[in-house]
Design an enzyme around this catalytic site. Sequence first.
Site, short mmCIF file in Angstrom:
data_model
loop_
_atom_site.label_atom_id
_atom_site.label_comp_id
_atom_site.label_asym_id
_atom_site.label_seq_id
_atom_site.Cartn_x
_atom_site.Cartn_y
_atom_site.Cartn_z
N SER A 150 0.82 -1.21 0.00
CA SER A 150 0.00 0.00 0.00
C SER A 150 0.85 1.26 0.00
O SER A 150 0.32 2.35 -0.09
CB SER A 150 -0.95 -0.01 1.20
N HIS A 171 -2.31 -2.49 -6.33
CA HIS A 171 -2.83 -2.07 -5.02
C HIS A 171 -4.35 -2.15 -4.97
O HIS A 171 -5.04 -1.32 -5.58
CB HIS A 171 -2.33 -0.64 -4.71
N GLU A 183 -5.06 0.23 -8.07
CA GLU A 183 -3.98 1.13 -8.53
C GLU A 183 -2.87 0.24 -9.07
O GLU A 183 -2.42 -0.68 -8.37
CB GLU A 183 -3.40 1.93 -7.36
N ASN A 221 -3.31 6.29 -0.96
CA ASN A 221 -2.85 6.48 0.42
C ASN A 221 -2.14 7.80 0.65
O ASN A 221 -2.03 8.27 1.78
CB ASN A 221 -1.98 5.30 0.86
N1 CAA Z 1 -15.72 -8.86 2.28
C1 CAA Z 1 -16.64 -9.02 1.31
N2 CAA Z 1 -17.78 -8.30 1.22
C2 CAA Z 1 -18.00 -7.38 2.18
C3 CAA Z 1 -17.11 -7.17 3.25
C4 CAA Z 1 -15.92 -7.96 3.27
N3 CAA Z 1 -14.99 -7.82 4.20
N4 CAA Z 1 -17.62 -6.20 4.03
C5 CAA Z 1 -18.78 -5.82 3.49
N5 CAA Z 1 -19.01 -6.52 2.37
C6 CAA Z 1 -20.15 -6.41 1.47
C7 CAA Z 1 -21.43 -6.86 2.12
O1 CAA Z 1 -21.62 -8.24 2.01
C8 CAA Z 1 -22.47 -6.09 1.33
O2 CAA Z 1 -22.69 -6.75 0.11
P1 CAA Z 1 -24.16 -6.66 -0.61
O3 CAA Z 1 -24.32 -5.25 -1.07
O4 CAA Z 1 -24.07 -7.65 -1.71
O5 CAA Z 1 -25.16 -7.01 0.45
C9 CAA Z 1 -21.77 -4.77 1.00
O6 CAA Z 1 -20.36 -5.02 1.17
C10 CAA Z 1 -22.18 -3.68 1.94
O7 CAA Z 1 -21.92 -4.14 3.26
P2 CAA Z 1 -22.84 -3.80 4.52
O8 CAA Z 1 -24.23 -3.58 4.06
O9 CAA Z 1 -22.59 -4.82 5.57
O10 CAA Z 1 -22.22 -2.49 5.14
P3 CAA Z 1 -21.99 -1.08 4.50
O11 CAA Z 1 -23.07 -0.67 3.57
O12 CAA Z 1 -21.64 -0.23 5.65
O13 CAA Z 1 -20.67 -1.25 3.60
C11 CAA Z 1 -18.32 -1.10 3.36
C12 CAA Z 1 -19.47 -1.73 4.14
C13 CAA Z 1 -18.38 -1.57 1.91
C14 CAA Z 1 -17.05 -1.60 4.00
C15 CAA Z 1 -18.49 0.46 3.41
O14 CAA Z 1 -18.60 0.87 4.73
C16 CAA Z 1 -17.32 1.19 2.77
O15 CAA Z 1 -17.27 1.36 1.56
N6 CAA Z 1 -16.39 1.65 3.62
C17 CAA Z 1 -15.20 2.35 3.15
C18 CAA Z 1 -14.21 1.36 2.66
C19 CAA Z 1 -12.96 2.01 2.17
O16 CAA Z 1 -12.79 3.21 2.13
N7 CAA Z 1 -12.01 1.15 1.76
C20 CAA Z 1 -10.72 1.61 1.33
C21 CAA Z 1 -9.80 1.53 2.48
S1 CAA Z 1 -8.21 2.09 2.03
C22 CAA Z 1 -7.44 0.75 1.39
O17 CAA Z 1 -7.93 -0.35 1.39
C23 CAA Z 1 -6.10 1.00 0.88
C24 CAA Z 1 -5.00 0.73 1.79
O18 CAA Z 1 -3.92 0.49 1.30
C25 CAA Z 1 -5.10 0.89 3.24
#
Ligand code: CAA
Length: 314
Positions: A150, A171, A183, A221
């Site tokens: 990352s 990424h 990415e 990031n």
């Molecule tokens: N694995 C697989 N599917 C998942 C999951 C996981 N760990 N967590 C949630 N989901 C799925 C759920 O099953 C659900 O699917 P359906 O639409 O088919 O039902 C969908 O995601 C939505 O989940 P929820 O309804 O339970 O919850 P939500 O609406 O709050 O969404 C979320 C959860 C998708 C995580 C949302 O909160 C979100 O987009 N959060 C931000 C995530 C983000 O910014 N990620 C980037 C992080 S930075 C990064 O990754 C880079 C790095 O290098 C650090």
Amino acid sequence: MLAIKNQALRSSFKGTSYRALSTSPVSKTANPIKCVGVIGSGQMGLGIAYVTANVTKLPVVLMDINKEQTEKGLKFIDRLLLKDVAKQKITQEHAEETRARFSTTNTLESLSDADFLIEAASENLNIKSAIFRNLDTICKPEAILATNTSSISITKIAAATKRPEKVIGMHFMNPVPVMKLVEIIPGLATCPEVLETTRTLATSMGKTCTVVKDIPGFVANRLLMPYINEAVMLLECEFASAEDIDITMKLGTNMPMGPLTLADFIGLDTCLAIMKVLHENTGDSKYRPAVLLQKYVDAGWMGKKSGRGIYNYK
Ligand code: CAA
């Protein structure tokens, strides 16, 4: 049922049976990918393995040095498949075919047949360099070695190998099955064909790709981590409660999660590691990690995965 059906396939990884399962469009390109190796069975590695088997329909060998971790990983995959079947996103047959594409191993040597390797181990240069040094001796000369780092320099990781032209950054975002972005980061020596093959693979996983130069934090990031770090600094100064910081950004800017919830979700250790890379590699004090972030990590409060982070999940 899935587990029983696929036992034989998993144990026959060293044979050729998994090859027959590939129906992916990727295998029709000039550089056919018939098998993908994923190193690391944490939340990122599992997500990458899942979309490879489920969307791209390629056989996946999931490797982790910890046997318990690969076993837990397969159970997680089973749960994801069951959930998708229950939601009628995929059929039972599709789920079983996907599950049959998985095999696991606890040694890098078992990845020698893979054409495309995606490393998703800990965010630590020494660990990644050691893995790439070993992969370079184990994998076929034409195999592409990708890292899901990352923030660490792709050029530095590639320098551990004798094939830097075949090393690339890929990424993914967490959770991988949900997030649409990959990415792609070519290192200094990465050749254009490797970039194209990587882009084709990521696209076949249903992802949209951006291409970013090998700069600290890449784009995602470079922007996200200072935002999270600043939120931790606000908390550290007690300018607002964690809940109020999160509600402000969630409701005020329509973010799916507030920055502190997101930090716990990503892992505070990962956030700290990325801030350190940004700080050390740019020399710019604006990337100084929040003292509180370091303290939480020192305490073992890594976020959701450890049961405690900014918030308490126990
Ligand atoms: N694995 C697989 N599917 C998942 C999951 C996981 N760990 N967590 C949630 N989901 C799925 C759920 O099953 C659900 O699917 P359906 O639409 O088919 O039902 C969908 O995601 C939505 O989940 P929820 O309804 O339970 O919850 P939500 O609406 O709050 O969404 C979320 C959860 C998708 C995580 C949302 O909160 C979100 O987009 N959060 C931000 C995530 C983000 O910014 N990620 C980037 C992080 S930075 C990064 O990754 C880079 C790095 O290098 C650090």
